[in-house]
Design a protein around this motif. Sequence first.
Motif, PDB file in Angstrom:
ATOM      1  N   GLU A 176       0.802  -1.247   0.057  1.00 23.78           N
ATOM      2  CA  GLU A 176       0.008  -0.037  -0.059  1.00 23.78           C
ATOM      3  C   GLU A 176       0.879   1.186  -0.151  1.00 23.78           C
ATOM      4  O   GLU A 176       0.664   2.199  -0.716  1.00 23.78           O
ATOM      5  CB  GLU A 176      -0.822  -0.064   1.251  1.00 23.78           C
ATOM      6  N   HIS A 201       0.166   8.490   7.163  1.00 19.65           N
ATOM      7  CA  HIS A 201      -0.296   7.030   6.742  1.00 19.65           C
ATOM      8  C   HIS A 201       0.789   6.075   7.281  1.00 19.65           C
ATOM      9  O   HIS A 201       0.384   4.977   7.892  1.00 19.65           O
ATOM     10  CB  HIS A 201      -0.774   7.003   5.306  1.00 19.65           C
ATOM     11  N   HIS A 241       0.461   2.913  10.125  1.00 25.03           N
ATOM     12  CA  HIS A 241       0.713   1.663   9.883  1.00 25.03           C
ATOM     13  C   HIS A 241       1.879   1.284  10.845  1.00 25.03           C
ATOM     14  O   HIS A 241       1.745   0.115  11.451  1.00 25.03           O
ATOM     15  CB  HIS A 241       1.323   1.490   8.563  1.00 25.03           C
ATOM     16  N   HIS A 293      -9.879   2.122   9.519  1.00 30.97           N
ATOM     17  CA  HIS A 293      -8.989   2.485   8.704  1.00 30.97           C
ATOM     18  C   HIS A 293      -9.345   2.469   7.000  1.00 30.97           C
ATOM     19  O   HIS A 293      -8.938   3.278   6.503  1.00 30.97           O
ATOM     20  CB  HIS A 293      -7.725   1.463   9.135  1.00 30.97           C
ATOM     21  N   ASP A 349      -8.003   4.994   4.434  1.00 37.00           N
ATOM     22  CA  ASP A 349      -7.578   4.201   3.202  1.00 37.00           C
ATOM     23  C   ASP A 349      -8.331   4.830   2.028  1.00 37.00           C
ATOM     24  O   ASP A 349      -7.970   4.802   0.713  1.00 37.00           O
ATOM     25  CB  ASP A 349      -7.746   2.888   3.048  1.00 37.00           C
ATOM     26  N   ILE A 368      -6.690   7.163  -0.190  1.00 35.33           N
ATOM     27  CA  ILE A 368      -5.701   6.873  -1.119  1.00 35.33           C
ATOM     28  C   ILE A 368      -6.474   6.403  -2.517  1.00 35.33           C
ATOM     29  O   ILE A 368      -5.737   6.858  -3.591  1.00 35.33           O
ATOM     30  CB  ILE A 368      -4.959   5.505  -0.522  1.00 35.33           C
TER      31      ILE A 368
HETATM   32 FE   LIG Z   1      -3.520   1.859   5.206  1.00 38.28          FE
END
Ligand SMILES: [Fe+2]
Length: 143
Positions: free
Chosen positions: A63, A78, A82, A120, A125, A128
């Motif tokens: 990712e 981000h 993670h 998340h 996400d 993104i």
């Molecule tokens: Fe993520």
Amino acid sequence: MIWREEYKIGVELVDEQHQELFKRLGDFIQTVRSDQENSEKKKEVERTLNFMGEYVVTHFDAEEALQKRFNYPDFEEHHQIHEDFKAEVAEFQEKYSADEYDDDFLLEFSGRLLTWLINHVASTDQDIGEHINSVKEKEEELK
Ligand SMILES: [Fe+2]
């Protein structure tokens, strides 16, 4: 199955990996809730935990590589999210192998993991996906 179509971010690789994570976590919760012997559950939970520990790293790497490839503006933030999550899973794995098998402890942890994953994937996400797909569209236009 806990997965929902609306969790998709519109990037195939990421969506597949997210689905796999949800599936494993669902199996994990089912195992803890099942009425198998604790010794059986412990083995199964251990297998799932090991898999998830590794898979989460693989997934986050993939990712993040995509975020870089598409110059995602919130990459650093981000990435930190993670990292924190990986640390939490690792900490749990340690505790888990040190302690006696405990349903309540596992249910609490897997519940937290699930909440995190849903928030998340369904929110953080999504940005993104939006970013990558708008960059792709622009690249298409320029062709
Ligand atoms: Fe993520």
